[in-house]
Write an enzyme that holds these catalytic residues in place. Structure first.
Site, PDB file in Angstrom:
ATOM      1  NE  ARG A   1      -3.806  -2.413   2.155  1.00 11.58           N
ATOM      2  CZ  ARG A   1      -4.747  -2.439   2.972  1.00 11.58           C
ATOM      3  NH1 ARG A   1      -5.435  -1.496   3.566  1.00 11.58           N
ATOM      4  NH2 ARG A   1      -5.393  -3.568   2.894  1.00 11.58           N
TER       5      ARG A   1
ATOM      6  CG  ASP B   1     -14.976   4.928   7.623  1.00 16.26           C
ATOM      7  OD1 ASP B   1     -15.232   3.715   7.608  1.00 16.26           O
ATOM      8  OD2 ASP B   1     -13.496   5.037   7.584  1.00 16.26           O
TER       9      ASP B   1
HETATM   10  C1  LIG Z   1     -14.029  -3.380   7.313  1.00 16.21           C
HETATM   11  S1  LIG Z   1     -14.769  -1.670   7.345  1.00 16.21           S
HETATM   12  C2  LIG Z   1     -16.275  -2.195   8.223  1.00 16.21           C
HETATM   13  C3  LIG Z   1     -17.399  -1.554   7.551  1.00 16.21           C
HETATM   14  C4  LIG Z   1     -18.853  -1.942   8.131  1.00 16.21           C
HETATM   15  N1  LIG Z   1     -19.019  -1.588   9.216  1.00 16.21           N
HETATM   16  C5  LIG Z   1     -18.867  -3.329   7.759  1.00 16.21           C
HETATM   17  O1  LIG Z   1     -19.048  -4.162   8.736  1.00 16.21           O
HETATM   18  O2  LIG Z   1     -19.424  -3.845   6.844  1.00 16.21           O
HETATM   19  C6  LIG Z   1     -13.831  -0.888   8.600  1.00 16.21           C
HETATM   20  C7  LIG Z   1     -13.847   0.429   8.647  1.00 16.21           C
HETATM   21  O3  LIG Z   1     -13.400   0.967   9.848  1.00 16.21           O
HETATM   22  C8  LIG Z   1     -13.026   2.314   9.608  1.00 16.21           C
HETATM   23  N2  LIG Z   1     -12.081   2.778  10.563  1.00 16.21           N
HETATM   24  C9  LIG Z   1     -10.591   2.243  11.053  1.00 16.21           C
HETATM   25  N3  LIG Z   1     -10.175   2.737  12.235  1.00 16.21           N
HETATM   26  C10 LIG Z   1     -10.895   3.610  12.658  1.00 16.21           C
HETATM   27  C11 LIG Z   1     -11.259   4.835  13.531  1.00 16.21           C
HETATM   28  N4  LIG Z   1      -9.968   5.042  14.258  1.00 16.21           N
HETATM   29  N5  LIG Z   1     -12.167   5.704  13.479  1.00 16.21           N
HETATM   30  C12 LIG Z   1     -13.106   5.401  12.471  1.00 16.21           C
HETATM   31  N6  LIG Z   1     -13.170   4.664  11.376  1.00 16.21           N
HETATM   32  C13 LIG Z   1     -12.401   3.602  11.733  1.00 16.21           C
HETATM   33  C14 LIG Z   1     -12.163   1.929   8.225  1.00 16.21           C
HETATM   34  O4  LIG Z   1     -11.788   3.158   7.577  1.00 16.21           O
HETATM   35  C15 LIG Z   1     -12.948   1.102   7.648  1.00 16.21           C
HETATM   36  O5  LIG Z   1     -13.783   1.899   6.510  1.00 16.21           O
END
Ligand SMILES: C[S@@+](CC[C@H](N)C(=O)[O-])C[C@H]1O[C@@H](n2cnc3c(N)ncnc32)[C@H](O)[C@@H]1O
Length: 287
Positions: free
Chosen positions: A53, A158
């Protein structure tokens, strides 16, 4: 969607010859930086993923080594955000973990009605490209909850500004449709025409209930309301245990009495079991 596929494939396409320099010290810095700023814990086994990445960012900026990039990250807020975006994992689907939507329609509908709950506040924390909040609002509509409440608002947040942009636009490709049960597809989505052929979008009347916001879950939260339901699914798996516990306690404070917390299939409230009652299927009620 292409970005998510690329994220999944990069583990396979690892090569022995490295195009850019990423020393052990650089990797340690990235681990420290991501943990400190956004809570994401990158174990040593994630080096190949991180290298892949970061390489894309170096190529874009025509840089040769990570040390040059580090200077940018430290001094340029925009680059810092793009760097963080590049290291998040955004996999999501419409109606992922369907039992949560069934729970809304079968159990919460009844409870909210009996409790005379007419101002519903819902938070999709870590909403990625938006499929989760759009599935939630569809479920509220199809179940009749939306119609019976005076006032509903859904906050979708997010950390990642790139996925939030996709979420706000709310236009999805054909593949995304596969996980949307027919009934929701008919009632809540519109199919694109002409240049948008093969794409789908949530109906405007439903989209208007959702407010998208960039929120880092580790920072101060800007909301001054309490929620009936917080859905934070498949986000905390990327955090270490102390960060997870800290967050669970904050969610508890931000829930109304008897408020509901949805977590992802491999997540739990861990040592905070005394403040939440587990209903099964990673559904928790505030005690
Ligand atoms: C795997 S996705 C999950 C999406 C959805 N909730 C689902 O279960 O399908 C995880 C998301 O968490 C977000 N994320 C990770 N760390 C974070 C943080 N410190 N604050 C807010 N969002 C965060 C990432 O950017 C990503 O879009």
């Amino acid at each position: 969607m292409g970005r998510v596929l690329a994220q999944e494939q990069e583990m396979i396409s690892d090569s022995n010859v490295e195009e850019f320099e990423l020393t052990a010290k650089d990797f340690k810095y990235i681990q420290w930086f991501m943990h400190k700023s956004v809570g994401i814990f990158l174990g040593d086994r994630k080096r190949a993923m991180v290298y892949g990445r970061v390489s894309r960012q170096l190529r874009r900026l025509k840089l040769r080594r990570f040390s040059e990039y580090k200077e940018l990250i430290e001094n340029d807020e925009n680059e810092r955000m793009l760097f963080i975006n590049s290291l998040t994992t955004n996999k999501t689907d419409f109606f992922r973990e369907y039992h949560h939507f069934e729970f809304i329609e079968k159990v919460l509908k009844q409870e909210w009605r009996e409790g005379g709950e007419s101002h519903l506040r819902i938070w999709s924390a870590g909403c990625s490209t938006g499929q989760e909040p759009y599935s939630l609002i569809s479920s509220l509509y199809v179940s009749g909850i939306l119609e019976s409440c005076e006032d509903i608002s859904l906050l979708a947040s997010d950390l990642d500004t790139t996925v939030l942009q996709t979420a706000k636009t709310g236009v999805y490709s054909d593949e995304s449709v596969e996980t949307i049960p027919d009934m929701y597809l008919r009632k809540c989505f519109v199919r694109g025409k002409k240049q948008q052929q093969g794409k789908i979008k949530i109906k405007k009347g439903l989209q208007q209930f959702i407010e998208f916001k960039q929120i880092n879950l580790l920072d101060e939260w800007p909301m001054d309301v309490k929620f009936n339901l917080i859905s934070c699914r498949n986000v905390m798996i990327y955090f270490d245990r102390p960060t997870q516990e800290h967050l669970i306690r904050r969610f508890h404070q931000y829930l109304k009495p008897n408020g509901i917390l949805f977590l992802g299939h491999s997540e739990s409230v861990g040592s905070c079991a005394d403040i939440f009652h587990h209903l099964g299927h990673t559904i928790y009620v505030k005690q």
